[in-house]
Design an enzyme around this catalytic site. Structure first.
Site, mmCIF file in Angstrom:
data_model
loop_
_atom_site.group_PDB
_atom_site.id
_atom_site.type_symbol
_atom_site.label_atom_id
_atom_site.label_comp_id
_atom_site.label_asym_id
_atom_site.label_seq_id
_atom_site.Cartn_x
_atom_site.Cartn_y
_atom_site.Cartn_z
ATOM 1 N N GLU A 26 68.053 96.312 134.018
ATOM 2 C CA GLU A 26 67.599 96.011 135.379
ATOM 3 C C GLU A 26 67.058 97.240 136.105
ATOM 4 O O GLU A 26 66.518 97.140 137.199
ATOM 5 C CB GLU A 26 68.763 95.423 136.199
ATOM 6 C CG GLU A 26 69.163 94.011 135.800
ATOM 7 C CD GLU A 26 70.182 93.947 134.678
ATOM 8 O OE1 GLU A 26 70.280 94.921 133.893
ATOM 9 O OE2 GLU A 26 70.884 92.928 134.565
ATOM 10 N N LYS A 85 93.645 96.214 135.550
ATOM 11 C CA LYS A 85 94.289 96.306 136.858
ATOM 12 C C LYS A 85 95.795 96.182 136.668
ATOM 13 O O LYS A 85 96.342 95.092 136.565
ATOM 14 C CB LYS A 85 93.736 95.235 137.794
ATOM 15 C CG LYS A 85 92.283 95.500 138.133
ATOM 16 C CD LYS A 85 91.690 94.508 139.101
ATOM 17 C CE LYS A 85 90.254 94.934 139.434
ATOM 18 N NZ LYS A 85 89.450 93.891 140.022
ATOM 19 N N THR A 130 68.136 90.699 129.407
ATOM 20 C CA THR A 130 69.413 91.406 129.256
ATOM 21 C C THR A 130 70.164 90.755 128.100
ATOM 22 O O THR A 130 69.958 89.571 127.808
ATOM 23 C CB THR A 130 70.271 91.294 130.520
ATOM 24 O OG1 THR A 130 70.508 89.907 130.753
ATOM 25 C CG2 THR A 130 69.585 91.894 131.718
ATOM 26 N N TRP A 136 93.797 100.764 139.093
ATOM 27 C CA TRP A 136 92.799 100.607 138.037
ATOM 28 C C TRP A 136 92.982 101.660 136.941
ATOM 29 O O TRP A 136 93.152 102.839 137.223
ATOM 30 C CB TRP A 136 91.388 100.742 138.614
ATOM 31 C CG TRP A 136 90.996 99.631 139.541
ATOM 32 C CD1 TRP A 136 91.811 98.627 139.996
ATOM 33 C CD2 TRP A 136 89.712 99.402 140.121
ATOM 34 N NE1 TRP A 136 91.107 97.792 140.823
ATOM 35 C CE2 TRP A 136 89.815 98.236 140.929
ATOM 36 C CE3 TRP A 136 88.490 100.049 140.048
ATOM 37 C CZ2 TRP A 136 88.739 97.720 141.644
ATOM 38 C CZ3 TRP A 136 87.414 99.536 140.759
ATOM 39 C CH2 TRP A 136 87.540 98.376 141.540
HETATM 40 P P1 ADP Z 1 71.045 99.819 128.106
HETATM 41 O O1 ADP Z 1 69.709 99.819 127.528
HETATM 42 O O2 ADP Z 1 71.236 101.010 128.988
HETATM 43 O O3 ADP Z 1 72.128 99.638 127.109
HETATM 44 P P2 ADP Z 1 71.845 97.269 129.140
HETATM 45 O O4 ADP Z 1 71.247 96.576 130.283
HETATM 46 O O5 ADP Z 1 71.891 96.603 127.820
HETATM 47 O O6 ADP Z 1 71.028 98.592 129.080
HETATM 48 O O7 ADP Z 1 73.311 97.724 129.493
HETATM 49 C C1 ADP Z 1 73.587 98.402 130.671
HETATM 50 C C2 ADP Z 1 75.043 98.761 130.730
HETATM 51 O O8 ADP Z 1 75.391 99.608 129.648
HETATM 52 C C3 ADP Z 1 75.404 99.558 131.959
HETATM 53 O O9 ADP Z 1 75.589 98.736 133.082
HETATM 54 C C4 ADP Z 1 76.689 100.236 131.510
HETATM 55 O O10 ADP Z 1 77.792 99.370 131.593
HETATM 56 C C5 ADP Z 1 76.420 100.496 130.056
HETATM 57 N N1 ADP Z 1 75.979 101.873 129.885
HETATM 58 C C6 ADP Z 1 74.730 102.327 129.729
HETATM 59 N N2 ADP Z 1 74.727 103.661 129.579
HETATM 60 C C7 ADP Z 1 76.009 104.071 129.661
HETATM 61 C C8 ADP Z 1 76.673 105.336 129.603
HETATM 62 N N3 ADP Z 1 76.015 106.465 129.399
HETATM 63 N N4 ADP Z 1 78.012 105.363 129.761
HETATM 64 C C9 ADP Z 1 78.700 104.224 129.956
HETATM 65 N N5 ADP Z 1 78.148 103.014 130.010
HETATM 66 C C10 ADP Z 1 76.813 102.924 129.866
#
Ligand code: ADP
Length: 546
Positions: free
Chosen positions: A334, A443, A189, A448
Site C-alpha cells: 500500500e 497481550k 496484497t 504487549w
Molecule cells: P512487502 O513487499 O514489504 O513485503 P507486503 O504488503 O506484502 O509488502 O507486507 C507489508 C508488511 O510486511 C508490513 O506491514 C510489515 O508487517 C511487514 N514488513 C515489511 N518490512 C518489514 C520489516 N523490515 N520488518 C518487519 N516487518 C516488515
C-alpha cells in the site's frame, strides 16, 4: 500566481526515455527461463518497449485496460512495465505463488484483458483458464516460437507468442502524453486474511516513489551500480527498482527464477553486482551457501533487507564474515512500497559500537514523502520515546487511499491516515522499530509482548533454522507467547534449554511459556510465516495454564 516552469507531467515513460538517451549502455542482464544469459541495454529496452506498445495496440489494448503479467524478473518483464504503463494501460503484476483460486479471483476482479506469462507458468494458466475466460481474451507467452508451450485454453482465449507479436508490430513513434494521475500499475496484497486487495498506483505516485526511494539515505543507486533485485517484479514492483534503477542509470541484473543461494552468489560474482535487495529468507539461503562452499562475494557492497524483520544475526554475519553491509528497510504494498530505510544521522556518529548496531536493527527513518505516527487503541497519538509502542499509521502521495473497487478515500481515517496494521515504536530521532503486526502481538495481562523480538532471539540460537511466536490462550494472562521452531538440519532442539536461552535477553515475563518443535512452518505467497495458520493449530496449546 502560477510558476513559470515547464509543465511536464510525471510519467513512467519519462524514466525509460531518460535511461535510453543518457544511459544507453546501462545493462539489463537476465537469466532466462530457458537457462541462458541474455544481455541488453536501456536503449534497446526502450526501443523494444515502443515496439511492444505497437503490439499492444494491435491486440486492442486501450488506455485504462488491464494487462497482466505472470513472470520472473527479466528483460521482457521490464519491457512490459514500460510498454503497458507508457501507453496508458495498467500493468497488473500477478504473484504466481498465490493459490490458483486467488489468481482466478484477482484476474476477474481486475478484469485483465490479456496475460503475459513466462512459460514456467503454462501449467498454472491451463488450470485457471476456465475460471478467467470471462475477461481474458489472450495469453501471451514471453518467449520465442521455438519454446512455445502447448496448452489448451477455452474458446475465445488465444495463445500467442511474444516474439511473434514483436516481429509483426511497428514501434510507436513517441510515448503518449498522459495525465500523471492516471492509473499505471496494479498490485494485489498477499491477503493473509481475507481476499487479496488491489492497490492501484498512478504515474505520479510511481515517479515520486522512484525519486524519493533513491535518495542517498534510501536505495541511493547511481550509474556505477549494478543492482540485482531478488525481490520479484510480481511483488510490489520489485520495491520500485525497475523504475529507480534506470532513472539513476544503474544496471539491472535479473535473476529469473533462480533465487537459491548458489545461483545468486554465482550471478552476483559473474555480473559484478554492487547492491541487491530481498527478504530475509533469501539472504539466509545465500549465507548458508557461502559458509558451506567457502565462496566470497567479490563486488557486493550492500544487501537491502525488508519484507520481514531482519534477524540481527544476518546483519552481523554478512558484515563480519563477508564485509557486506546489510541495510534494513520497511514498507508495504500500500506504500509503493518503501516507507523507511535505516541509515545513521550525523548525530549518531559518536554512538558506541553496540548502540550503533542496535540502532541499525530498527526499520529506520521515513523517506521524503512519507509521514508516520503511532497511536493507541483510541487513536490518540503516542510519544516518540523509543519504548512506547502503538499502531503505526502513514500518509503521503505514495500511500494508497482506497483499494480497487472501493470508494475513494475509504482506506483512510478522517485525518487521512492509513493504518499499516503494524505495531511500532518511534524514537526521538525518528527511527521506527516494528514490534509486531497488530493481529500478532501477544497481550499478556494487558501488556504487549513483541513476537518479532522473541523470534529474533530464537533464530540467534545455533540449532534453530526458523521460528515463530504466537499468542496462545491462557487462563490467567489471557494470552502468553508460544514459540514454534524448526531445527537446523542435523540439530535437535531441547525445548527447556531453548527457553533458558532467553534468560537475560528479555524480561522474565516476556519469555515463551513453551516451545513446540515442528518439521516446517507454513509460509504465505510472499514468503512470510503464516501466523494465522499457526494460531489456528496451536491457539489452545497452553489452555491448561503453565
Ligand atoms: P512487502 O513487499 O514489504 O513485503 P507486503 O504488503 O506484502 O509488502 O507486507 C507489508 C508488511 O510486511 C508490513 O506491514 C510489515 O508487517 C511487514 N514488513 C515489511 N518490512 C518489514 C520489516 N523490515 N520488518 C518487519 N516487518 C516488515
Amino acid at each position: 500566481m502560477l510558476g513559470l516552469m515547464q509543465d511536464q507531467p510525471l510519467l513512467i515513460s519519462s524514466i525509460i526515455r531518460h535511461a535510453a538517451r543518457h544511459h544507453a549502455s546501462g545493462e539489463v542482464v537476465s537469466k532466462t527461463v530457458e537457462g541462458d544469459i541474455h544481455r541488453t541495454n536501456y536503449a534497446e529496452i526502450e526501443h523494444r518497449a515502443r515496439r511492444l506498445a505497437g503490439a499492444l495496440a494491435r491486440l486492442g489494448i486501450a488506455a485504462g485496460d488491464r494487462v497482466a503479467t505472470l513472470a520472473w524478473n527479466g528483460y521482457r518483464h521490464l519491457e512490459l512495465y514500460y510498454a503497458v504503463s507508457g501507453t496508458g494501460a495498467i500493468c497488473h503484476t500477478i504473484n504466481p505463488r498465490l493459490s490458483a483460486e486467488d489468481i482466478g479471483y484477482i484476474v476477474n476482479h481486475a478484469q485483465d484483458a490479456v496475460i503475459f506469462a513466462d512459460t514456467t507458468f503454462a501449467p498454472l494458466l491451463a488450470g485457471v483458464a476456465p475460471a478467467i475466460r470471462g475477461s481474458v481474451r489472450a495469453i501471451v507467452f514471453m518467449t520465442a516460437r521455438a519454446h512455445m508451450p502447448d496448452i489448451a485454453t477455452p474458446e475465445g482465449m488465444d495463445v500467442l507468442c511474444y516474439e511473434d507479436l514483436m516481429d509483426a508490430a511497428e514501434p510507436i513513434a513517441a510515448w503518449p502524453l498522459l495525465d500523471e494521475r492516471a492509473a499505471a500499475s496494479l498490485c494485489y496484497t498477499s491477503g493473509t486474511t481475507g481476499r487479496p486487495k488491489g492497490v492501484l498506483y498512478s504515474h505520479r505516485s510511481t515517479l515520486l516513489h522512484a525519486l524519493a526511494s533513491n535518495l542517498k539515505d534510501v536505495f541511493g543507486l547511481g550509474a556505477a551500480d549494478r543492482f540485482l533485485p531478488v525481490v520479484p517484479m510480481f511483488h510490489v514492483n520489485a520495491w520500485g527498482s525497475p523504475y529507480s534503477a534506470p532513472m539513476a542509470g544503474a544496471s539491472l541484473i535479473m535473476p529469473g527464477r533462480h533465487l537459491d543461494g548458489a545461483s545468486l552468489a554465482d550471478m552476483m560474482n559473474a555480473e559484478r553486482v554492487t547492491c541487491s535487495a530481498g527478504v530475509p529468507t533469501v539472504w539466509l539461503g545465500l549465507l548458508q551457501h557461502l559458509r558451506a562452499s567457502g565462496k566470497r562475494l567479490d563486488g557486493v557492497q550492500r544487501l537491502i533487507i525488508g519484507g520481514s524483520a531482519c534477524p540481527p544475526m544476518l546483519m552481523r554475519a554478512f558484515g563480519d564474515e563477508y564485509g557486506v553491509r546489510v541495510d534494513h528497510a520497511w514498507g508495504m504494498t500500500e506504500m509503493s512500497p518503501i516507507g523507511t530505510y535505516n541509515m545513521p544521522k550525523s548525530s549518531n556518529a559518536d554512538l558506541p559500537a553496540d548502540a550503533a548496531f542496535r540502532l541499525r536493527e530498527k526499520q529506520g527513518r521515513v523517506m521524503y514523502g512519507v509521514d508516520m505516527r503511532i497511536v493507541d487503541d483510541g487513536g490518540a497519538e503516542l510519544s516518540w520515546d523509543g519504548t512506547t509502542s502503538g499502531h503505526l499509521q502513514v500518509r503521503g502521495p505514495n500511500v494508497c487511499s482506497a483499494y480497487l473497487g472501493d470508494e475513494p478515500g475509504s482506506a483512510l481515517d478522517a485525518e487521512g491516515w492509513f493504518a499499516t496494521g503494524d505495531v511500532a515504536t518511534i524514537d526521538g530521532e525518528g527511527y521506527m522499530e516494528i514490534t509486531d503486526r497488530s493481529k500478532d502481538v501477544v497481550k499478556s495481562g494487558g501488556e504487549w509482548i513483541s513476537t518479532v523480538q522473541l523470534e529474533n532471539i530464537a533464530v540467534g540460537h545455533p540449532d534453530v533454522a526458523e521460528a515463530a511466536v504466537i499468542a496462545a490462550r491462557h487462563p490467567k494472562w489471557d494470552e502468553r507467547p508460544l514459540l514454534i521452531v524448526v531445527a537446523r538440519q542435523g540439530c535437535t532442539i531441547d525445548p527447556s534449554a531453548l527457553r533458558a536461552y532467553f534468560d537475560g535477553k528479555v524480561a522474565k515475563w516476556w519469555q515463551p511459556d513453551d516451545v513446540v518443535v515442528v518439521d516446517e512452518l507454513p509460509h504465505t505467497a510472499t514468503g512470510k510465516i503464516q501466523k494465522m495458520a499457526l494460531r489456528d493449530k496451536f491457539r489452545d496449546h497452553l489452555a491448561g495454564g503453565s
